[in-house]
Design an enzyme around this catalytic site. Structure first.
Site, short mmCIF file in Angstrom:
data_model
loop_
_atom_site.label_atom_id
_atom_site.label_comp_id
_atom_site.label_asym_id
_atom_site.label_seq_id
_atom_site.Cartn_x
_atom_site.Cartn_y
_atom_site.Cartn_z
N GLY A 302 0.81 -1.21 0.00
CA GLY A 302 0.00 0.00 0.00
C GLY A 302 0.84 1.26 0.00
O GLY A 302 1.94 1.32 -0.57
N SER A 303 0.36 2.30 0.69
CA SER A 303 0.92 3.64 0.56
C SER A 303 2.33 3.80 1.11
O SER A 303 2.97 4.83 0.85
CB SER A 303 -0.01 4.65 1.24
OG SER A 303 -1.25 4.72 0.57
N VAL A 304 2.85 2.84 1.88
CA VAL A 304 4.23 2.95 2.34
C VAL A 304 5.21 2.90 1.17
O VAL A 304 6.39 3.25 1.32
CB VAL A 304 4.58 1.86 3.37
CG1 VAL A 304 3.83 2.07 4.67
CG2 VAL A 304 4.31 0.48 2.81
N MET A 305 4.73 2.50 -0.02
CA MET A 305 5.59 2.47 -1.21
C MET A 305 5.68 3.84 -1.88
O MET A 305 6.54 4.05 -2.75
CB MET A 305 5.05 1.45 -2.21
CG MET A 305 5.06 0.02 -1.73
SD MET A 305 6.72 -0.60 -1.39
CE MET A 305 7.39 -0.68 -3.06
N LYS A 306 4.83 4.77 -1.51
CA LYS A 306 4.80 6.07 -2.21
C LYS A 306 6.11 6.84 -2.14
O LYS A 306 6.54 7.41 -3.15
CB LYS A 306 3.63 6.90 -1.69
CG LYS A 306 2.27 6.37 -2.13
CD LYS A 306 1.11 7.13 -1.51
CE LYS A 306 -0.23 6.55 -1.98
NZ LYS A 306 -1.39 7.16 -1.29
#
Length: 568
Positions: A302-306
């Site tokens: 999820g968003s921790v990859m942004k």
């Protein structure tokens, strides 16, 4: 009267004739032959057959006994024991020598803690053999109480048993050994040849009942196993497990994972998993507790990859660092799929996109790049590859090759969908942000010197992203609960829908937070994942971020990292 004496016949005793020479010679020959046979037999036994007879005698009295080797200890980075082998006694019996007396058998059964019927059935099962176990791996004191009964046919055997002082706190990382002290899981299995050592051998003389008469000498000494020094710090490990367990209980979650890594070396300072188990008492063991989820299991991050996708965006040169993206109206259609933000954030700059965790902003930026740009960056950061820790069953995750990718798939990759990672891979990737662009491969063992990192991000981009990550945990951000008093920290939240047999499940989420501390001079990277919280809250900022805050704050103080500012 005298006449009668003279004239009467007188009887005389017969005189045996002398033995004939032939008979005497015959007897003499028989005696000589018997002597020759006897001497020949003695000569045969003492000279010709002596080696064979001696070997047969030795086979009935001499024994070569194994001297068990002492399994090597596993310690934390400070030398604190995590797995040690303690001497124990195994009791065995020769069923053919056990007494038939009922009283003695009752006393033996009671001392062993079993019923007489159980003992009788076991003896009957092995009645045609000369060996059976009575009780394995007893304490020497408990075994001696049974040996003091002096029951015929009962003997002892010296062994070692593995003991884990940390119990369930580090169970999945260490693994376990079986009853024969052979590694079965975790690092016990991975380093079995190194830890096991080599057993020795001694020659002993025993009587016909198997009792030791005399020790004749050592044939070969036992070689103890090597000592394994892990990277984890037991103090941080205990604290991480405690905080993770509290969060899982508070949020009524299925489980959780926490990894704390040294940003400069890649050494894993803590690795906690829930559910867990007590390796010292495996009765009623939950099989789920055996899995080291941090290394073996994967999930969509999820968003921790942004922040990592933004590294690719900034390095491309296509997007200006001061760009402003219009995310209105809070949703967009790509390839018949709808991408949404939680609300309409309007115009956002790069720090704003990460702070608000805008899927729209990340998608619009990513679609301006070449098809493979984000994929190549993820590949440089170690996703889709083995972490290289040597842990049994460690997962490579999944990073699909960019073959005929649609625009929606490229966009999804930028906000953490369409790939799967392990917690250890995610922590290793974040070391590139914390370490001037150099990614540190994870190490479960203590390192004597820092390894050479792997270039993964441009240093200036990594520095810019550190500052942006700090704003992502600002007072008004979704990650504000990750803040640590006295220290500048940064990180990114993630809230991911879980997948099931029918696709993404309804109302089932994973709450994730990945962060770095302190931002001024990064020392540690911590990743937290809480699996399926059910108590109401499920966003990463509400569920995982507080765990990061507590663990990171305590870890920095334990490592004597000076604070960035005074706490009023």
């Amino acid at each position: 009267m005298n006449q009668r004496r003279r004239g009467g016949s007188s009887r005389q005793l017969p005189i045996a004739p002398p033995l004939g020479g032939g008979r005497f010679l015959f007897i003499l020959i028989l005696v000589a032959l018997a002597a020759i046979v006897l001497i020949g037999r003695i000569t045969l036994l003492q000279v010709i057959d002596r080696p064979f007879l001696q070997s047969q005698g030795d086979a009935r009295t001499l024994r070569h006994e194994v001297i068990p080797s002492h399994r090597g200890m596993i310690t934390d980075r400070n030398g604190e024991p995590l797995a040690i082998s303690t001497p124990v006694v195994t009791l065995w019996a020769n069923p053919q020598e056990l007494p038939t007396d009922g009283i003695q058998r009752v006393m033996l059964a009671q001392a062993l803690g079993m019923s007489l019927d159980d003992l009788e059935s076991r003896v009957a099962r092995y009645e045609n053999r000369e060996f059976m176990y009575l009780r394995r791996q007893m304490t020497p004191e408990a075994a001696q109480r049974i040996l003091d009964l002096r029951t015929p046919g009962v003997y002892q055997q010296r062994e070692y048993k593995r003991y884990y002082p940390a119990g369930e706190v580090a169970a999945q990382l260490l693994g376990v050994t079986n009853v024969d002290d052979i590694g079965q899981e975790g690092l016990e299995l991975a380093y079995q040849p190194f830890l096991a050592g080599h057993p020795g051998q001694r020659r002993v003389l025993k009587d016909r009942r198997g009792r030791l008469v005399r020790e004749l000498g050592i044939i070969s000494d036992a070689q103890p196993g090597g000592e394994l020094s892990l990277a984890i710090d037991q103090r941080i490990q205990y604290m991480a497990y405690r905080e993770l367990r509290a969060a899982v209980a508070e949020n009524e979650a299925d489980g959780g994972v926490l990894v704390t890594m040294d940003a400069r070396t890649g050494e894993v300072l803590a690795m906690a998993n829930l559910p867990s188990y007590n390796p010292n008492n495996r009765a009623g063991l939950d099989p789920r507790g055996l899995r080291n989820q941090a290394l073996v299991d994967v999930f969509e991050p999820g968003s921790v990859m942004k922040p990592l996708a933004m590294a690719a965006i900034l390095e491309s040169g296509v997007v200006d660092r001061n760009v402003v993206v219009d995310t209105s109206p809070g949703w967009m259609r790509i390839d018949q799929f709808t991408i949404r933000d939680i609300r309409n954030y309007g115009e956002l700059d790069l720090p704003g996109i990460l702070e608000k965790s805008s899927n729209i902003g990340m998608s619009k930026l990513t679609l301006q790049l070449d098809d493979t740009t984000v994929w190549e960056k993820y590949n440089q950061l170690g996703f889709g590859q083995s972490p290289g820790t040597g842990f049994p069953g460690e997962s490579t995750g999944s990073l699909p090759a960019p073959v005929r990718w649609s625009r929606s798939e490229r966009a999804a990759l930028s906000y953490g969908y369409g790939l799967s990672v392990s917690a250890i891979q995610l922590a290793s990737a974040y070391t590139a942000l914390a370490n001037g662009g150099m990614r540190m491969p994870p190490s479960l063992l203590r390192l004597s010197e820092p390894p050479q990192g792997i270039p993964a991000i441009d240093p200036s981009v990594a520095d810019d992203l550190l500052d942006i990550l700090e704003t992502s945990v600002g007072p008004n951000s979704g990650g504000r609960r990750a803040r640590v008093e006295g220290y500048r920290v940064g990180g990114k939240t993630g809230t991911v829908r879980k997948t099931g047999l029918q696709g993404y499940a309804e109302n089932a989420y994973r709450s994730v937070f990945a962060g770095i501390a302190p931002i001024s001079d990064p020392r540690i990277v911590t990743v937290v994942m809480i699996d399926h919280p059910r108590a109401g809250q499920f966003y990463g900022g509400a569920v995982a971020a507080p765990v990061f805050s507590s663990v990171t704050g305590n870890a920095l103080r334990l490592l004597d990292v000076p604070p960035d500012y005074e706490v009023e």
